[in-house]
Design a protein around this motif. Structure first.
Motif, PDB file in Angstrom:
ATOM      1  N   MET B   1       0.856  -1.184   0.000  1.00 50.33           N
ATOM      2  CA  MET B   1       0.000   0.000   0.000  1.00 50.33           C
ATOM      3  C   MET B   1       0.899   1.244   0.000  1.00 50.33           C
ATOM      4  O   MET B   1       1.889   1.293   0.705  1.00 50.33           O
ATOM      5  CB  MET B   1      -0.892  -0.022   1.249  1.00 50.33           C
ATOM      6  CG  MET B   1      -1.865   1.108   1.304  1.00 50.33           C
ATOM      7  SD  MET B   1      -3.318   0.770   2.326  1.00 50.33           S
ATOM      8  CE  MET B   1      -2.579   0.401   3.920  1.00 50.33           C
ATOM      9  N   VAL B   2       0.530   2.195  -0.825  1.00 52.76           N
ATOM     10  CA  VAL B   2       1.327   3.428  -0.912  1.00 52.76           C
ATOM     11  C   VAL B   2       0.446   4.631  -0.582  1.00 52.76           C
ATOM     12  O   VAL B   2      -0.569   4.856  -1.238  1.00 52.76           O
ATOM     13  CB  VAL B   2       1.921   3.605  -2.330  1.00 52.76           C
ATOM     14  CG1 VAL B   2       2.743   4.883  -2.408  1.00 52.76           C
ATOM     15  CG2 VAL B   2       2.764   2.402  -2.731  1.00 52.76           C
ATOM     16  N   PHE B   3       0.848   5.347   0.465  1.00 55.65           N
ATOM     17  CA  PHE B   3       0.178   6.600   0.786  1.00 55.65           C
ATOM     18  C   PHE B   3       0.870   7.697  -0.017  1.00 55.65           C
ATOM     19  O   PHE B   3       2.078   7.893   0.127  1.00 55.65           O
ATOM     20  CB  PHE B   3       0.302   6.923   2.283  1.00 55.65           C
ATOM     21  CG  PHE B   3      -0.482   5.990   3.158  1.00 55.65           C
ATOM     22  CD1 PHE B   3      -1.795   6.281   3.510  1.00 55.65           C
ATOM     23  CD2 PHE B   3       0.082   4.815   3.625  1.00 55.65           C
ATOM     24  CE1 PHE B   3      -2.517   5.423   4.319  1.00 55.65           C
ATOM     25  CE2 PHE B   3      -0.632   3.946   4.441  1.00 55.65           C
ATOM     26  CZ  PHE B   3      -1.934   4.247   4.784  1.00 55.65           C
ATOM     27  N   VAL B  33      -3.506  11.300  -0.332  1.00 53.85           N
ATOM     28  CA  VAL B  33      -3.615  12.184   0.841  1.00 53.85           C
ATOM     29  C   VAL B  33      -3.508  13.610   0.316  1.00 53.85           C
ATOM     30  O   VAL B  33      -2.598  13.923  -0.458  1.00 53.85           O
ATOM     31  CB  VAL B  33      -2.482  11.898   1.857  1.00 53.85           C
ATOM     32  CG1 VAL B  33      -2.633  12.798   3.079  1.00 53.85           C
ATOM     33  CG2 VAL B  33      -2.476  10.440   2.268  1.00 53.85           C
ATOM     34  N   LEU B  56      -5.284  14.215   9.001  1.00 53.22           N
ATOM     35  CA  LEU B  56      -5.827  12.858   8.974  1.00 53.22           C
ATOM     36  C   LEU B  56      -6.662  12.563  10.215  1.00 53.22           C
ATOM     37  O   LEU B  56      -6.287  12.941  11.328  1.00 53.22           O
ATOM     38  CB  LEU B  56      -4.689  11.842   8.920  1.00 53.22           C
ATOM     39  CG  LEU B  56      -3.886  11.769   7.628  1.00 53.22           C
ATOM     40  CD1 LEU B  56      -2.799  10.718   7.766  1.00 53.22           C
ATOM     41  CD2 LEU B  56      -4.775  11.458   6.439  1.00 53.22           C
ATOM     42  N   GLU B  58      -8.032   9.778  12.726  1.00 52.19           N
ATOM     43  CA  GLU B  58      -7.626   8.427  13.138  1.00 52.19           C
ATOM     44  C   GLU B  58      -8.651   7.388  12.698  1.00 52.19           C
ATOM     45  O   GLU B  58      -8.296   6.313  12.216  1.00 52.19           O
ATOM     46  CB  GLU B  58      -7.448   8.390  14.652  1.00 52.19           C
ATOM     47  CG  GLU B  58      -6.875   7.058  15.118  1.00 52.19           C
ATOM     48  CD  GLU B  58      -6.700   6.999  16.620  1.00 52.19           C
ATOM     49  OE1 GLU B  58      -6.386   8.031  17.217  1.00 52.19           O
ATOM     50  OE2 GLU B  58      -6.873   5.900  17.172  1.00 52.19           O
ATOM     51  N   LEU B  61      -8.271   6.355   9.125  1.00 56.37           N
ATOM     52  CA  LEU B  61      -7.128   5.457   8.924  1.00 56.37           C
ATOM     53  C   LEU B  61      -7.457   4.030   9.358  1.00 56.37           C
ATOM     54  O   LEU B  61      -7.069   3.058   8.710  1.00 56.37           O
ATOM     55  CB  LEU B  61      -5.928   5.955   9.728  1.00 56.37           C
ATOM     56  CG  LEU B  61      -4.968   6.888   8.996  1.00 56.37           C
ATOM     57  CD1 LEU B  61      -3.912   7.386   9.958  1.00 56.37           C
ATOM     58  CD2 LEU B  61      -4.307   6.180   7.824  1.00 56.37           C
ATOM     59  N   ARG B  62      -8.178   3.929  10.460  1.00 53.34           N
ATOM     60  CA  ARG B  62      -8.557   2.590  10.943  1.00 53.34           C
ATOM     61  C   ARG B  62      -9.507   1.914   9.947  1.00 53.34           C
ATOM     62  O   ARG B  62      -9.386   0.733   9.663  1.00 53.34           O
ATOM     63  CB  ARG B  62      -9.234   2.683  12.313  1.00 53.34           C
ATOM     64  CG  ARG B  62      -8.260   2.994  13.407  1.00 53.34           C
ATOM     65  CD  ARG B  62      -8.867   2.950  14.787  1.00 53.34           C
ATOM     66  NE  ARG B  62      -7.879   3.378  15.752  1.00 53.34           N
ATOM     67  CZ  ARG B  62      -6.903   2.603  16.214  1.00 53.34           C
ATOM     68  NH1 ARG B  62      -6.828   1.355  15.834  1.00 53.34           N
ATOM     69  NH2 ARG B  62      -6.018   3.071  17.062  1.00 53.34           N
ATOM     70  N   ALA B  65      -7.445   0.708   7.062  1.00 50.83           N
ATOM     71  CA  ALA B  65      -6.684  -0.505   7.375  1.00 50.83           C
ATOM     72  C   ALA B  65      -7.575  -1.742   7.287  1.00 50.83           C
ATOM     73  O   ALA B  65      -7.186  -2.776   6.727  1.00 50.83           O
ATOM     74  CB  ALA B  65      -6.072  -0.391   8.775  1.00 50.83           C
ATOM     75  N   LEU B  66      -8.780  -1.632   7.792  1.00 54.42           N
ATOM     76  CA  LEU B  66      -9.709  -2.766   7.759  1.00 54.42           C
ATOM     77  C   LEU B  66     -10.165  -3.069   6.324  1.00 54.42           C
ATOM     78  O   LEU B  66     -10.269  -4.226   5.915  1.00 54.42           O
ATOM     79  CB  LEU B  66     -10.919  -2.486   8.661  1.00 54.42           C
ATOM     80  CG  LEU B  66     -10.581  -2.385  10.146  1.00 54.42           C
ATOM     81  CD1 LEU B  66     -11.768  -1.874  10.942  1.00 54.42           C
ATOM     82  CD2 LEU B  66     -10.127  -3.739  10.690  1.00 54.42           C
ATOM     83  N   PHE B  68      -8.442  -2.484   3.643  1.00 52.89           N
ATOM     84  CA  PHE B  68      -7.291  -3.075   2.957  1.00 52.89           C
ATOM     85  C   PHE B  68      -7.129  -4.548   3.324  1.00 52.89           C
ATOM     86  O   PHE B  68      -6.915  -5.405   2.461  1.00 52.89           O
ATOM     87  CB  PHE B  68      -6.035  -2.286   3.339  1.00 52.89           C
ATOM     88  CG  PHE B  68      -4.788  -2.788   2.677  1.00 52.89           C
ATOM     89  CD1 PHE B  68      -4.550  -2.524   1.337  1.00 52.89           C
ATOM     90  CD2 PHE B  68      -3.849  -3.511   3.391  1.00 52.89           C
ATOM     91  CE1 PHE B  68      -3.395  -2.978   0.722  1.00 52.89           C
ATOM     92  CE2 PHE B  68      -2.692  -3.970   2.783  1.00 52.89           C
ATOM     93  CZ  PHE B  68      -2.466  -3.693   1.445  1.00 52.89           C
ATOM     94  N   LYS B  69      -7.260  -4.835   4.616  1.00 49.06           N
ATOM     95  CA  LYS B  69      -7.121  -6.221   5.077  1.00 49.06           C
ATOM     96  C   LYS B  69      -8.186  -7.111   4.437  1.00 49.06           C
ATOM     97  O   LYS B  69      -7.923  -8.242   4.030  1.00 49.06           O
ATOM     98  CB  LYS B  69      -7.258  -6.297   6.601  1.00 49.06           C
ATOM     99  CG  LYS B  69      -5.940  -6.042   7.321  1.00 49.06           C
ATOM    100  CD  LYS B  69      -6.143  -5.996   8.802  1.00 49.06           C
ATOM    101  CE  LYS B  69      -6.497  -7.336   9.398  1.00 49.06           C
ATOM    102  NZ  LYS B  69      -6.773  -7.251  10.843  1.00 49.06           N
ATOM    103  N   ARG B  72      -7.273  -7.644   0.804  1.00 52.15           N
ATOM    104  CA  ARG B  72      -6.105  -8.507   0.624  1.00 52.15           C
ATOM    105  C   ARG B  72      -6.391  -9.952   0.985  1.00 52.15           C
ATOM    106  O   ARG B  72      -5.738 -10.863   0.481  1.00 52.15           O
ATOM    107  CB  ARG B  72      -4.927  -7.991   1.455  1.00 52.15           C
ATOM    108  CG  ARG B  72      -4.291  -6.765   0.866  1.00 52.15           C
ATOM    109  CD  ARG B  72      -3.693  -7.025  -0.486  1.00 52.15           C
ATOM    110  NE  ARG B  72      -2.505  -7.844  -0.385  1.00 52.15           N
ATOM    111  CZ  ARG B  72      -1.278  -7.342  -0.259  1.00 52.15           C
ATOM    112  NH1 ARG B  72      -1.095  -6.056  -0.255  1.00 52.15           N
ATOM    113  NH2 ARG B  72      -0.248  -8.141  -0.148  1.00 52.15           N
TER     114      ARG B  72
END
Lengths: 59, 192
Positions: B1-3, B33, B56, B58, B61-62, B65-66, B68-69, B72
């Protein structure tokens, strides 16, 4: 032989300050499957690092 | 992953993305971003996973992350690293024909004929192998992509690239049926 059951997901940050890097790391460190591989604001550095990286399962 | 900060950090952030997609063996997920929402449309057109605005949050972002998971987990990595002391052995799971238990170790049979031993039980690997690997016997896990014959009367599977015939048992018959049905969908059927 050691075993990490989780899949390692690396992330990379392209920005011209450390601030973004720190704020993202602070949150993503709660997710053990994420792993920071670095940050840069240089086109070639970023390209080189990302292209070299391969996702791997670690056992 | 690339920010990727799309606010002029690179001369042309979207050119960077295009170039990376041209050369990268594995496609990365990009997250834009930005201080504004101006480039959201362009990010969407470049198939970015998400668009975050500064500062950002929080929670955003969380959520990312979820997300993305979850994404994937459907497209698992294909490389396995067997680590033994200072020895790191990298295996492409597409090249593994089958795994065989040997007491507390596991032998990996590779499509070039080599056999690699790992000092972990078969059960350990069963839990983490990609979805095309099936347990068909207490001592065997097979890569469905190499199965070329399933003989129910002899309870054996034949696999490409090796002379081995792999036994299966009733305990795992559901997995055998699943392999058979998956392969039937791919090939023209001819029954006598």
């Amino acid at each position: 032989m050691t075993l990490k059951k989780t899949i390692l997901n690396s992330y990379y940050i392209i920005d011209n300050s450390n601030k973004l890097f720190s704020s993202i790391n602070n949150v993503l460190e709660d997710f053990p499957v994420f792993n920071a591989i670095g940050h840069s604001s240089c086109y070639n550095d970023a390209m080189n690092t990302i292209l070299k990286r391969k996702p791997i399962w670690f056992f | 992953m690339v920010f990727l900060n799309v606010d002029n950090v690179l001369d042309n952030a979207f050119h960077f993305v295009n170039e990376l997609k041209t050369y990268a063996e594995i496609l990365r997920d990009f997250v834009a971003v930005s201080a504004t929402k101006e480039k959201a449309y362009e990010a969407l057109k470049h198939d970015f996973l998400d668009y975050l605005t500064l500062p950002l949050a929080e929670l955003d972002l969380r959520k990312l992350a979820l997300k993305f998971k979850k994404k994937r987990s459907n497209t698992l990595n294909r490389t396995l690293c067997l680590k033994s002391y200072q020895d790191y052995r990298y295996l492409n799971t597409d090249e593994i024909v089958f795994l065989k238990a040997d007491n507390n170790t596991t032998d990996f049979y590779i499509n070039d004929g080599t056999v690699i031993s790992a000092y972990k039980t078969l059960k350990t690997f069963e839990e983490v192998m990609p979805k095309n690997f099936f347990r068909i016997h207490k001592s065997y896990i097979v890569n469905q992509n190499y199965v070329c014959r399933i003989n129910y009367s002899k309870s054996k599977c034949t696999v490409d690239q090796t002379p081995h015939k792999i036994p299966f048992t009733k305990t795992y018959i559901d997995n055998i049926d699943f392999i058979k049905n998956s392969l039937s969908d791919l090939f023209i059927s001819s029954s006598n």
